[in-house]
Scaffold this motif. Structure first.
Motif, PDB file in Angstrom:
ATOM      1  N   ILE A  16       3.228  -5.468  -3.028  1.00  0.00           N
ATOM      2  CA  ILE A  16       3.358  -6.519  -2.028  1.00  0.00           C
ATOM      3  C   ILE A  16       2.072  -6.593  -1.216  1.00  0.00           C
ATOM      4  CG2 ILE A  16       4.596  -7.273   0.047  1.00  0.00           C
ATOM      5  CD1 ILE A  16       6.274  -7.500  -2.482  1.00  0.00           C
ATOM      6  N   ALA A  17       1.502  -7.793  -1.092  1.00  0.00           N
ATOM      7  CA  ALA A  17       0.311  -8.015  -0.265  1.00  0.00           C
ATOM      8  C   ALA A  17       0.678  -8.991   0.847  1.00  0.00           C
ATOM      9  CB  ALA A  17      -0.842  -8.563  -1.097  1.00  0.00           C
ATOM     10  N   CYS A  18       0.498  -8.565   2.092  1.00  0.00           N
ATOM     11  CA  CYS A  18       0.889  -9.400   3.240  1.00  0.00           C
ATOM     12  C   CYS A  18      -0.300  -9.673   4.150  1.00  0.00           C
ATOM     13  CB  CYS A  18       1.975  -8.709   4.054  1.00  0.00           C
ATOM     14  SG  CYS A  18       3.595  -8.698   3.279  1.00  0.00           S
ATOM     15  N   GLY A  19      -0.470 -10.949   4.526  1.00  0.00           N
ATOM     16  CA  GLY A  19      -1.430 -11.278   5.566  1.00  0.00           C
ATOM     17  C   GLY A  19      -0.967 -10.650   6.870  1.00  0.00           C
ATOM     18  N   GLN A  30      -6.585  -1.771   5.036  1.00  0.00           N
ATOM     19  CA  GLN A  30      -6.664  -3.228   5.179  1.00  0.00           C
ATOM     20  C   GLN A  30      -7.723  -3.814   4.236  1.00  0.00           C
ATOM     21  OE1 GLN A  30      -7.366  -4.805   9.194  1.00  0.00           O
ATOM     22  NE2 GLN A  30      -8.850  -6.167   8.269  1.00  0.00           N
ATOM     23  N   TYR A  31      -7.331  -4.871   3.507  1.00  0.00           N
ATOM     24  CA  TYR A  31      -8.246  -5.599   2.645  1.00  0.00           C
ATOM     25  C   TYR A  31      -8.733  -6.859   3.365  1.00  0.00           C
ATOM     26  CZ  TYR A  31      -7.054  -3.102  -1.722  1.00  0.00           C
ATOM     27  OH  TYR A  31      -6.892  -2.162  -2.707  1.00  0.00           O
ATOM     28  N   SER A  32      -9.932  -7.269   3.036  1.00  0.00           N
ATOM     29  CA  SER A  32     -10.352  -8.621   3.378  1.00  0.00           C
ATOM     30  C   SER A  32      -9.783  -9.533   2.292  1.00  0.00           C
ATOM     31  CB  SER A  32     -11.873  -8.716   3.406  1.00  0.00           C
ATOM     32  OG  SER A  32     -12.403  -8.500   2.099  1.00  0.00           O
ATOM     33  N   SER A  86      10.977  -2.885   2.376  1.00  0.00           N
ATOM     34  CA  SER A  86      10.447  -3.109   1.025  1.00  0.00           C
ATOM     35  C   SER A  86      10.462  -1.818   0.213  1.00  0.00           C
ATOM     36  CB  SER A  86       9.024  -3.671   1.095  1.00  0.00           C
ATOM     37  OG  SER A  86       9.016  -4.970   1.656  1.00  0.00           O
ATOM     38  N   THR A  87      10.222  -0.704   0.873  1.00  0.00           N
ATOM     39  CA  THR A  87      10.326   0.594   0.185  1.00  0.00           C
ATOM     40  C   THR A  87      11.751   0.834  -0.278  1.00  0.00           C
ATOM     41  OG1 THR A  87       8.488   1.541   1.461  1.00  0.00           O
ATOM     42  CG2 THR A  87      10.030   3.084   0.434  1.00  0.00           C
ATOM     43  N   GLU A  88      12.710   0.545   0.593  1.00  0.00           N
ATOM     44  CA  GLU A  88      14.123   0.698   0.216  1.00  0.00           C
ATOM     45  C   GLU A  88      14.480  -0.186  -0.976  1.00  0.00           C
ATOM     46  OE1 GLU A  88      16.763   0.141   3.520  1.00  0.00           O
ATOM     47  OE2 GLU A  88      15.470   1.260   4.885  1.00  0.00           O
ATOM     48  N   LEU A  89      13.829  -1.337  -1.081  1.00  0.00           N
ATOM     49  CA  LEU A  89      14.151  -2.297  -2.142  1.00  0.00           C
ATOM     50  C   LEU A  89      13.332  -2.094  -3.410  1.00  0.00           C
ATOM     51  CD1 LEU A  89      14.520  -5.453   0.123  1.00  0.00           C
ATOM     52  CD2 LEU A  89      16.341  -4.368  -1.199  1.00  0.00           C
ATOM     53  N   GLY A  90      12.434  -1.088  -3.419  1.00  0.00           N
ATOM     54  CA  GLY A  90      11.747  -0.752  -4.666  1.00  0.00           C
ATOM     55  C   GLY A  90      10.273  -1.074  -4.750  1.00  0.00           C
ATOM     56  N   MET A  91       9.633  -1.515  -3.664  1.00  0.00           N
ATOM     57  CA  MET A  91       8.197  -1.804  -3.688  1.00  0.00           C
ATOM     58  C   MET A  91       7.411  -0.596  -4.182  1.00  0.00           C
ATOM     59  SD  MET A  91       5.783  -2.720  -0.396  1.00  0.00           S
ATOM     60  CE  MET A  91       6.061  -1.109   0.373  1.00  0.00           C
ATOM     61  N   TYR A  92       6.380  -0.854  -4.980  1.00  0.00           N
ATOM     62  CA  TYR A  92       5.571   0.235  -5.537  1.00  0.00           C
ATOM     63  C   TYR A  92       4.349   0.534  -4.687  1.00  0.00           C
ATOM     64  CZ  TYR A  92       3.599   3.285  -9.117  1.00  0.00           C
ATOM     65  OH  TYR A  92       3.104   4.379  -9.794  1.00  0.00           O
ATOM     66  N   ASP A  93       3.621  -0.497  -4.275  1.00  0.00           N
ATOM     67  CA  ASP A  93       2.435  -0.361  -3.430  1.00  0.00           C
ATOM     68  C   ASP A  93       2.433  -1.473  -2.387  1.00  0.00           C
ATOM     69  OD1 ASP A  93       1.330   1.899  -4.598  1.00  0.00           O
ATOM     70  OD2 ASP A  93       0.108   0.762  -6.003  1.00  0.00           O
ATOM     71  N   PHE A  94       1.612  -1.284  -1.340  1.00  0.00           N
ATOM     72  CA  PHE A  94       1.540  -2.292  -0.279  1.00  0.00           C
ATOM     73  C   PHE A  94       0.090  -2.505   0.147  1.00  0.00           C
ATOM     74  CE2 PHE A  94       1.628  -3.679   4.163  1.00  0.00           C
ATOM     75  CZ  PHE A  94       2.456  -4.789   4.064  1.00  0.00           C
ATOM     76  N   ILE A  95      -0.306  -3.791   0.221  1.00  0.00           N
ATOM     77  CA  ILE A  95      -1.663  -4.154   0.628  1.00  0.00           C
ATOM     78  C   ILE A  95      -1.601  -5.076   1.850  1.00  0.00           C
ATOM     79  CG2 ILE A  95      -3.811  -5.308  -0.015  1.00  0.00           C
ATOM     80  CD1 ILE A  95      -3.141  -4.694  -2.947  1.00  0.00           C
ATOM     81  N   PRO A  96      -2.049  -4.615   3.033  1.00  0.00           N
ATOM     82  CA  PRO A  96      -2.191  -5.529   4.164  1.00  0.00           C
ATOM     83  C   PRO A  96      -3.573  -6.185   4.083  1.00  0.00           C
ATOM     84  CG  PRO A  96      -2.599  -3.278   4.877  1.00  0.00           C
ATOM     85  CD  PRO A  96      -2.321  -3.214   3.388  1.00  0.00           C
ATOM     86  N   PHE A  97      -3.643  -7.481   4.300  1.00  0.00           N
ATOM     87  CA  PHE A  97      -4.963  -8.120   4.232  1.00  0.00           C
ATOM     88  C   PHE A  97      -5.149  -9.102   5.385  1.00  0.00           C
ATOM     89  CE2 PHE A  97      -2.313 -11.123   1.936  1.00  0.00           C
ATOM     90  CZ  PHE A  97      -2.838 -12.374   2.216  1.00  0.00           C
ATOM     91  N   GLU A  98      -6.389  -9.314   5.744  1.00  0.00           N
ATOM     92  CA  GLU A  98      -6.722 -10.222   6.828  1.00  0.00           C
ATOM     93  C   GLU A  98      -6.836 -11.635   6.272  1.00  0.00           C
ATOM     94  OE1 GLU A  98     -10.302 -10.948  10.039  1.00  0.00           O
ATOM     95  OE2 GLU A  98      -9.796  -8.885   9.489  1.00  0.00           O
TER      96      GLU A  98
END
Length: 245
Positions: A78-81, A149-151, A95-107
């Protein structure tokens, strides 16, 4: 049965639990010798019994019972602005409870919140702790990795690492003829990895949407209603679970 993730491998069926988890076992759960718990290592969950409690560390031994794998059959990142407030904490936990594997926060272009390097590191550590606790609570065998955090440019650079990439686009939801997510999911059964991208409160900017689509990202609608930034990822993971599990 309480579950704990351990990094070090088992040695002759024995492993040691230290630091915060050991403190939790001794002082919160009040566990004693011969009590059982679940130790998760390298994606496998083993039922173990406590064989030694010594100076703030716990020694456990496998009983021979292995718990079943509870992971989604497809790795969903999941990648979220960046949204406002503590919404990311809710997104990561649920999202972890629902099975997400990785998480990317981005600006994103429409992100109001900005993280400097110091603040971003603290946020990442906090979110990683939340993911660990949620993985234990929901009996996962994998703790999602919370990336720094990703750009938006960095996000574009990793799009090619996934078998399929979806963009949750609120503009699609406004159309009379929408791109149904259910139809997209039926075509990705043989895929191993998926990236789903969400904008912040103001949605994804049109220039960002175009840049993603040029790299093969597929726009999807999450129904006729416009969902909040913290609701959309949970909707998607629930739909994926329903389709695949």
């Amino acid at each position: 049965m309480q579950r704990y993730f351990i990094e070090q491998p088992f040695n002759d069926e024995i492993a040691t639990i230290r630091e915060d988890d050991a403190h939790h076992i001794i002082n919160v759960m009040r566990m004693r010798l011969a009590d059982e718990l679940i130790a998760v290592h390298n994606g496998e969950a083993f039922v173990c019994k406590i064989t030694k409690i010594d100076n703030g560390s716990i020694e456990v031994q496998k009983t021979g019972e292995v718990r079943p794998n509870t992971e989604l059959p497809i790795h969903v990142t999941i990648a979220c602005g960046l949204p406002k407030g503590d919404k990311l904490e809710l997104i990561v936990q649920k999202s972890t409870e629902l099975g997400m594997y990785d998480f990317i926060p981005f600006e994103a272009e429409r992100s109001i919140v900005k993280w400097d390097a110091k603040k971003g590191k603290k946020k990442q550590e906090r979110l990683q702790k939340i993911a660990k606790e949620a993985a234990e609570q929901s009996h996962r065998t994998h703790i999602p990795t919370i990336h720094e955090q990703y750009s938006f440019k960095q996000l574009l650079q990793v799009v090619g690492d996934y078998d399929v990439v979806f963009l949750a686009d609120e503009e699609d939801a406004k159309e009379t003829s929408r791109t149904r997510f259910a139809e997209r999911l039926k075509k990705v059964y043989d895929y191993k990895s998926m990236l789903v991208i969400f904008g912040p409160e103001g949605g994804i900017d049109r220039s960002e949407a175009q840049a993603l689509q040029q790299l093969g990202c597929q726009s999807i609608s999450l129904g006729p209603r416009i969902l909040r930034a913290e609701t959309a990822p949970l909707y998607v993971l629930s739909a994926i679970s329903y389709e695949f599990e």
